[in-house]
Design a protein around this motif. Sequence first.
Motif, short mmCIF file in Angstrom:
data_model
loop_
_atom_site.label_atom_id
_atom_site.label_comp_id
_atom_site.label_asym_id
_atom_site.label_seq_id
_atom_site.Cartn_x
_atom_site.Cartn_y
_atom_site.Cartn_z
N PHE A 170 39.27 29.10 30.01
CA PHE A 170 38.01 28.62 30.36
C PHE A 170 37.39 28.99 31.72
O PHE A 170 38.32 29.29 32.69
N TYR A 171 36.16 28.81 32.04
CA TYR A 171 35.58 29.10 33.20
C TYR A 171 35.22 27.86 33.72
O TYR A 171 34.56 27.02 32.98
N SER A 172 35.31 27.29 34.98
CA SER A 172 34.94 26.19 35.51
C SER A 172 33.67 26.65 36.27
O SER A 172 33.81 27.48 37.49
N VAL A 173 32.39 25.89 35.99
CA VAL A 173 31.16 26.01 36.81
C VAL A 173 31.13 24.90 37.66
O VAL A 173 30.84 23.91 37.10
N LEU A 174 31.18 25.14 38.97
CA LEU A 174 30.78 23.75 39.76
C LEU A 174 29.41 23.93 40.25
O LEU A 174 28.94 24.62 40.61
N THR A 175 28.92 22.60 40.59
CA THR A 175 27.60 22.40 40.78
C THR A 175 27.52 21.27 41.67
O THR A 175 28.44 20.42 41.77
N LEU A 176 26.35 21.25 42.44
CA LEU A 176 25.95 20.00 43.16
C LEU A 176 25.54 18.85 41.92
O LEU A 176 25.25 19.37 41.07
N VAL A 177 25.90 17.65 42.42
CA VAL A 177 25.52 16.65 41.50
C VAL A 177 23.94 16.65 40.92
O VAL A 177 23.90 16.45 39.76
N ASP A 178 23.17 16.82 41.60
CA ASP A 178 21.75 16.79 41.46
C ASP A 178 21.46 18.08 40.60
O ASP A 178 20.46 17.60 39.61
N SER A 179 22.12 19.03 40.52
CA SER A 179 21.66 20.15 39.62
C SER A 179 22.46 20.42 38.31
O SER A 179 22.33 21.04 37.53
N PHE A 180 23.47 19.46 38.48
CA PHE A 180 24.38 19.24 37.29
C PHE A 180 23.82 19.53 35.98
O PHE A 180 24.36 20.30 34.82
N GLU A 181 22.88 18.50 35.47
CA GLU A 181 22.63 18.32 34.16
C GLU A 181 21.64 19.51 33.73
O GLU A 181 21.70 20.28 32.92
N ASN A 182 20.71 20.17 34.83
CA ASN A 182 20.12 21.34 34.68
C ASN A 182 20.77 22.80 34.49
O ASN A 182 20.56 23.40 33.28
N ILE A 183 21.77 22.78 35.19
CA ILE A 183 22.69 23.94 35.01
C ILE A 183 23.31 23.90 33.47
O ILE A 183 23.51 24.74 32.94
N ARG A 184 24.02 22.58 33.23
CA ARG A 184 24.70 22.56 31.87
C ARG A 184 23.72 22.80 30.86
O ARG A 184 24.02 23.67 29.95
#
Length: 248
Positions: A170-184
């Motif tokens: 799998f790929y791990s996509v790392l995000t800032l907490v504030d943008s996590f939901e939008n990216i997911r």
Amino acid sequence: MSGHSKWNSIKHKKAAADAKRGKIFTKLIREITIASRDGGRDSNTNPRLRLALVSAKSENMPKDTIERAIKKGTGELENDSLIETIYEGYGPGGAAVLVEVLTDNKNRTVSELRRAFAKFGGNLGESGCVSWIFEKRGRIEVVSENTDEDILIDMALNLGAEDIIDEKDFYSVLTLVDSFENIREGLKSKGFNVSNSEISLIPSNSIKIEGKPAEHMLKMLEMLEDCDDVQNVYSNFDIDDSLIEAFA
């Protein structure tokens, strides 16, 4: 980070089918309760509760169980006085270990944690001894099969992801907490197979562990995660995927 990501992914896969399902529900109920207590019952304005509900629904937790947990948090139902705290220490081979806890009895919890650390050659440390190694980030797992890496990288970065790491399966996509939901949600809407997503503590460095210390490290993690009061365990170990898979 790959070693711990691999362990975390396997742990989630096992959790869906093994006999520890009751423990999973207990941990999720506690998280929903605390999230509701601290931020209210409206998931639209309470991001911690919103994420907890996503996790609960992914485990097929009944709606009435979720509602009871929320009511306990908001005071509509009687609830134990849960204390949220973090313990830090070192595992076999010197890897940093950080344990997030929700408990109604700190003395009991500390005793259980000390026993787990000591049994496998680790030790609890002072507050702050390893927490500086970890940063809170969103982590989204995208299944590698049928995924075009270049398209994923391009899409994830355009959505605001910080990094994309190839973990083989799998790929791990790392995000800032504030943008996590939008990216997911953005990745899911584009057809990517998101197998797991969470707010996690990501280590800034790692320690390679091999042989017996690596085996003891994995056993210690499993013992810690089996503790009813433990919500999450994080570490900066780097253990070969083959050993992790064999252990699991």
